[in-house]
Design an enzyme around this catalytic site. Structure first.
Site, PDB file in Angstrom:
ATOM      1  N   GLY A  50       0.854  -1.183   0.000  1.00 34.30           N
ATOM      2  CA  GLY A  50       0.000   0.000   0.000  1.00 34.30           C
ATOM      3  C   GLY A  50       0.886   1.227   0.000  1.00 34.30           C
ATOM      4  O   GLY A  50       1.093   1.901  -1.011  1.00 34.30           O
ATOM      5  N   CYS A 103      -9.801  21.421  17.666  1.00 40.05           N
ATOM      6  CA  CYS A 103      -9.704  21.634  19.113  1.00 40.05           C
ATOM      7  C   CYS A 103      -9.079  20.452  19.837  1.00 40.05           C
ATOM      8  O   CYS A 103      -9.744  19.760  20.627  1.00 40.05           O
ATOM      9  CB  CYS A 103     -11.089  21.881  19.672  1.00 40.05           C
ATOM     10  SG  CYS A 103     -11.916  23.165  18.767  1.00 40.05           S
ATOM     11  N   GLU A 104      -7.859  20.165  19.537  1.00 47.59           N
ATOM     12  CA  GLU A 104      -7.106  19.087  20.206  1.00 47.59           C
ATOM     13  C   GLU A 104      -5.646  19.509  20.201  1.00 47.59           C
ATOM     14  O   GLU A 104      -5.154  19.996  19.170  1.00 47.59           O
ATOM     15  CB  GLU A 104      -7.167  17.773  19.398  1.00 47.59           C
ATOM     16  CG  GLU A 104      -8.531  17.232  19.132  1.00 47.59           C
ATOM     17  CD  GLU A 104      -8.963  16.157  20.117  1.00 47.59           C
ATOM     18  OE1 GLU A 104      -8.145  15.723  20.949  1.00 47.59           O
ATOM     19  OE2 GLU A 104     -10.131  15.778  20.044  1.00 47.59           O
TER      20      GLU A 104
HETATM   21  N1  LLP Z   1      -1.897  -6.275   3.965  1.00 51.40           N
HETATM   22  C1  LLP Z   1      -2.429  -6.283   5.193  1.00 51.40           C
HETATM   23  C2  LLP Z   1      -3.024  -7.519   5.703  1.00 51.40           C
HETATM   24  C3  LLP Z   1      -2.403  -5.123   5.984  1.00 51.40           C
HETATM   25  O1  LLP Z   1      -2.908  -5.152   7.208  1.00 51.40           O
HETATM   26  C4  LLP Z   1      -1.807  -3.948   5.472  1.00 51.40           C
HETATM   27  C5  LLP Z   1      -1.770  -2.731   6.260  1.00 51.40           C
HETATM   28  C6  LLP Z   1      -1.263  -3.985   4.171  1.00 51.40           C
HETATM   29  C7  LLP Z   1      -1.312  -5.165   3.450  1.00 51.40           C
HETATM   30  C8  LLP Z   1      -0.605  -2.807   3.552  1.00 51.40           C
HETATM   31  O2  LLP Z   1       0.504  -2.399   4.267  1.00 51.40           O
HETATM   32  P1  LLP Z   1       1.513  -1.303   3.682  1.00 51.40           P
HETATM   33  O3  LLP Z   1       2.178  -1.877   2.465  1.00 51.40           O
HETATM   34  O4  LLP Z   1       0.717  -0.085   3.337  1.00 51.40           O
HETATM   35  O5  LLP Z   1       2.448  -1.054   4.801  1.00 51.40           O
HETATM   36  N2  LLP Z   1      -2.391   3.630   9.123  1.00 51.40           N
HETATM   37  C9  LLP Z   1      -1.041   3.175   9.315  1.00 51.40           C
HETATM   38  C10 LLP Z   1      -0.750   1.920   8.536  1.00 51.40           C
HETATM   39  C11 LLP Z   1      -1.719   0.794   8.847  1.00 51.40           C
HETATM   40  C12 LLP Z   1      -1.441  -0.440   8.026  1.00 51.40           C
HETATM   41  C13 LLP Z   1      -2.499  -1.436   8.190  1.00 51.40           C
HETATM   42  N3  LLP Z   1      -2.319  -2.617   7.402  1.00 51.40           N
HETATM   43  C14 LLP Z   1      -0.084   4.309   8.969  1.00 51.40           C
HETATM   44  O6  LLP Z   1      -0.541   5.393   8.617  1.00 51.40           O
HETATM   45  O7  LLP Z   1       1.135   4.149   9.079  1.00 51.40           O
END
Ligand code: LLP
Length: 423
Positions: A280, A348-349
Site C-alpha cells: 500500500g 480543538c485538540e
Molecule cells: N496487507 C495487510 C493484511 C495489511 O494489514 C496492510 C496494512 C497492508 C497489506 C498494507 O501495508 P503497507 O504496504 O501499506 O504497509 N495507518 C497506518 C498503517 C496501517 C497499516 C495497516 N495494514 C499508517 O498510517 O502508518
C-alpha cells in the site's frame, strides 16, 4: 555541520518534490486543503515493484486501504494490479474501479455475514480468514448459498517486525491471524469441507517495515508450513507475503524491492506457487503531497505557531503515531532566518499538529505549505471531525491535472441527518 544538514535537507526536499508539478497553481485552482497525487510516480513505483518479481508468477494486489480513491485504484488496475481489500466497501471500490474480480482479495479479521455473502456473490479470488470462528462462518454461508468459498489462512508467525506498535501485526499478542498449529487444523478442516477450497497461505507482519530480516524469517516459517500442507495434499496456489514495505519519511533506509523479492524467492524455493504481495504505502505515499495554506502565525512568548487550514482530520498520522512528515513552504527559496515553530491545524485538540519544533522561514497569511509523503494513509484516514469538510484530491498525470475527488460540500455533510431532524 548545520550547513551540511541544510544541504542534505534541501536534497531530500527536492527528491520528495516533483519539480514538474506547480503546486502553487494547483492550490489556486482547486483551493486548500488539497491532496495532490503524482500518478506517473505511482505507476513507476508499481512497475518497479512488479518487475522485482520477474521470473516468477506474481500478483501485486494494491492495499487499497492506503489510498482508496477510485481513480488511484483504477490507475493501478490499468497497470495490471489486483486489490487487497479489508471491508466489503473496499471490494465494491475495487470492482467499481475496474479491478477484475479474479484479482481481488478480501482480508480483515472481523467480516460480517453480509460482507462474506457479498464477497461470495461477487466471486472474487479469495477470502483471507483469520480465525477458526471465521472459517466456520465462511463455510456455513457458502453452504447456505450453494457455493464453494476459495480461502487462504492468515498465519501469525510470531515475529517482531520492529515497527511502531500500532502497525505491528505479526506478534503473538497481536489480534491478527492464527498460529501454525491452528492453521494446520483449519487447512485440514477445509480439505474435508464440500464448501471450502483452501488455495492460499498468507502472512503480514506489519507496516512501514525497514528490516528485511524479519520479513525473510516470516516468509521462511510460512513457506515451511506451506511445504507441510502440500505434503498433506492441500492444493495451495498462492503464497501471499502481505504488504508492509517502508518508505523514507525522514532518514529511514527503505528495503529495495529487488532485495525484498530475492528474500522471498529464497524462502519459497522449490514451491510452485504464485507470489501475492499487498503493498500500500510503498506504491502511493511518496507520490502524494498535502497542500495547506497559512491562516496566520501566532506567537505565544517564545513559541511560534504556524496555523494552517489543514488539520488532523485531513492527515492524522502525526497525531496518531507521532509520525514525521516533512513540511516545506512552497516558493520559499530563501530559508535564511528560519525559526523554530509548530505547524498546527484549527481542530480543538492539542494533538492537532503536522510538525513540532521544525525550522521554517517567516510565513504570511496565504502562504502555501506542502506536507510530503502524504499519499498513503492520508485522505484514506481522514474524517469530518469538528464538522470539517474532507479535502479535495487531484491527480497529475503526463503533465495534466484533474480533480479526482470533489471537496465535500456542507450539504453532503448534513444530508443523512437533516431530513431526520425533528422540528
Ligand atoms: N496487507 C495487510 C493484511 C495489511 O494489514 C496492510 C496494512 C497492508 C497489506 C498494507 O501495508 P503497507 O504496504 O501499506 O504497509 N495507518 C497506518 C498503517 C496501517 C497499516 C495497516 N495494514 C499508517 O498510517 O502508518
Amino acid at each position: 555541520m548545520r550547513r551540511f544538514a541544510t544541504i542534505a535537507a534541501k536534497i531530500s526536499e527536492r527528491k520528495q518534490m516533483n519539480p514538474q508539478i506547480d503546486y502553487q497553481s494547483l492550490a489556486d485552482r482547486y483551493q486548500t486543503p488539497l491532496y495532490v497525487y503524482d500518478f506517473d510516480a505511482m505507476k513507476s513505483r508499481y512497475n518497479t515493484f512488479k518487475n522485482a518479481f520477474d521470473g516468477r508468477k506474481s500478483l501485486i494486489c494494491f492495499a487499497i486501504k492506503a489510498n482508496s480513491n477510485l481513480s488511484v485504484i483504477a490507475a493501478f488496475a490499468a497497470q495490471g494490479a489486483g486489490a487487497d481489500c479489508v471491508s466489503f466497501g473496499e471490494v465494491k471500490r475495487a470492482l467499481l474501479a475496474g479491478v477484475p474480480k479474479y484479482k481481488i482479495i478480501f482480508s480483515g479479521m472481523g467480516k460480517r455475514d453480509d460482507e462474506i455473502r457479498g464477497a461470495l456473490a461477487e466471486d472474487i479470488l479469495l477470502l483471507n480468514v483469520e480465525s477458526e470462528e471465521e472459517l466456520e462462518r465462511v463455510e456455513a454461508i457458502a453452504a447456505e448459498t450453494g457455493k464453494i468459498a476459495r480461502i487462504s489462512v492468515r498465519i501469525n508467525p510470531a515475529i517482531d517486525a520492529k515497527t511502531h506498535p500500532y502497525i505491528s501485526t505479526g506478534l503473538k499478542e497481536n489480534k491478527f491471524g492464527v498460529d501454525i498449529e491452528t492453521a494446520k487444523k483449519l487447512y485440514l478442516r477445509a480439505k474435508k469441507s464440500a464448501n471450502l477450497e483452501a488455495i492460499g497461505i498468507h502472512f503480514h507482519i506489519g507496516s512501514q517495515l525497514t528490516e528485511l530480516s524479519a520479513i525473510a524469517e516470516a516468509a521462511e516459517k510460512v513457506a515451511e508450513l506451506a511445504r507441510n500442507l502440500i505434503a498433506l495434499e492441500i492444493d495451495l496456489k498462492f503464497f501471499n507475503v502481505g504488504g508492509g514495505l517502508g518508505i523514507a519519511y525522514k532518514d529511514e533506509t527503505p528495503i529495495a524491492p529487488a532485495d525484498y523479492a530475492l528474500a522471498i524467492f529464497m524462502a519459497v524455493k522449490g514451491l510452485d506457487l504464485t507470489i501475492v504481495c499487498e503493498p500500500g504505502r510503498f506504491l502511493t505515499a511518496e507520490a502524494g503531497v498535502f497542500l495547506t495554506r497559512v491562516i496566520y502565525e501566532k506567537k505565544a512568548g517564545k513559541k511560534r505557531f504556524v496555523v494552517v487550514d489543514g488539520a488532523m482530520n485531513d492527515l492524522i498520522r502525526p497525531a496518531l503515531y507521532g509520525a514525521f512528515h516533512k513540511v516545506a513552504v512552497i516558493g520559499a527559496e530563501d530559508h535564511s532566518g528560519e525559526n523554530l515553530c509548530d505547524v498546527v491545524g484549527p481542530v480543538c485538540e492539542s494533538s492537532d499538529f503536522f510538525a513540532k519544533n521544525i525550522h521554517l522561514p517567516d510565513v504570511r497569511r496565504g502562504d502555501l505549505l506542502a506536507i510530503y509523503a502524504a499519499g498513503a494513509y492520508g485522505f484514506a484516514m481522514s474524517s469530518n471531525y469538528n464538522t470539517r469538510r474532507r479535502a479535495a484530491e487531484v491527480a497529475v498525470e503526463e503533465g495534466k491535472d484533474r480533480l479526482i475527488r470533489e471537496r465535500e460540500s456542507y450539504e453532503e455533510l448534513f444530508a443523512n441527518e437533516l431530513s431526520l431532524l425533528k422540528n
